[in-house]
Design a protein around this motif. Sequence first.
Motif, mmCIF file in Angstrom:
data_model
loop_
_atom_site.group_PDB
_atom_site.id
_atom_site.type_symbol
_atom_site.label_atom_id
_atom_site.label_comp_id
_atom_site.label_asym_id
_atom_site.label_seq_id
_atom_site.Cartn_x
_atom_site.Cartn_y
_atom_site.Cartn_z
ATOM 1 N N LEU A 9 0.983 -0.926 -0.112
ATOM 2 C CA LEU A 9 0.327 -0.145 -0.055
ATOM 3 C C LEU A 9 0.219 0.861 -0.320
ATOM 4 O O LEU A 9 0.150 1.935 -0.229
ATOM 5 C CB LEU A 9 -1.172 -0.215 1.359
ATOM 6 N N THR A 20 0.373 -0.132 -7.572
ATOM 7 C CA THR A 20 -0.408 -0.757 -6.280
ATOM 8 C C THR A 20 -1.466 -1.489 -6.542
ATOM 9 O O THR A 20 -1.316 -2.661 -5.410
ATOM 10 C CB THR A 20 -0.522 0.722 -5.795
ATOM 11 N N VAL A 53 -1.298 -5.426 -5.181
ATOM 12 C CA VAL A 53 -2.764 -5.677 -3.515
ATOM 13 C C VAL A 53 -2.835 -6.951 -3.970
ATOM 14 O O VAL A 53 -3.531 -8.139 -3.722
ATOM 15 C CB VAL A 53 -3.713 -4.538 -3.284
#
Length: 87
Positions: free
Chosen positions: A25, A36, A40
């Motif tokens: 994050l 990002t 994730v």
Amino acid sequence: MVRQQPPPWGFVGMGAMACLLFLDLGTANVAPWWVTVLFVLLWLVLFAVALRWFEPHPRRVLWLPAIGFALWLPTIVLGTRQLGWGG
């Protein structure tokens, strides 16, 4: 009948998975949004595997955050140096 203590490795691996999530994050500050998002998504896959392995294979759970970190580090270092993500 004596109940055995569960080995601590699954818990250690899950703690490392939580740390890896914060790293993933945190890439929002230095990398494009899509990097990002990919990190994730990778973390979600690794977390699902960690949940599956938590009880039957607790030592394997330790390898999952190591794999995630091994992919995260060169991506961020090379991306910020060669592609100018960081500013």
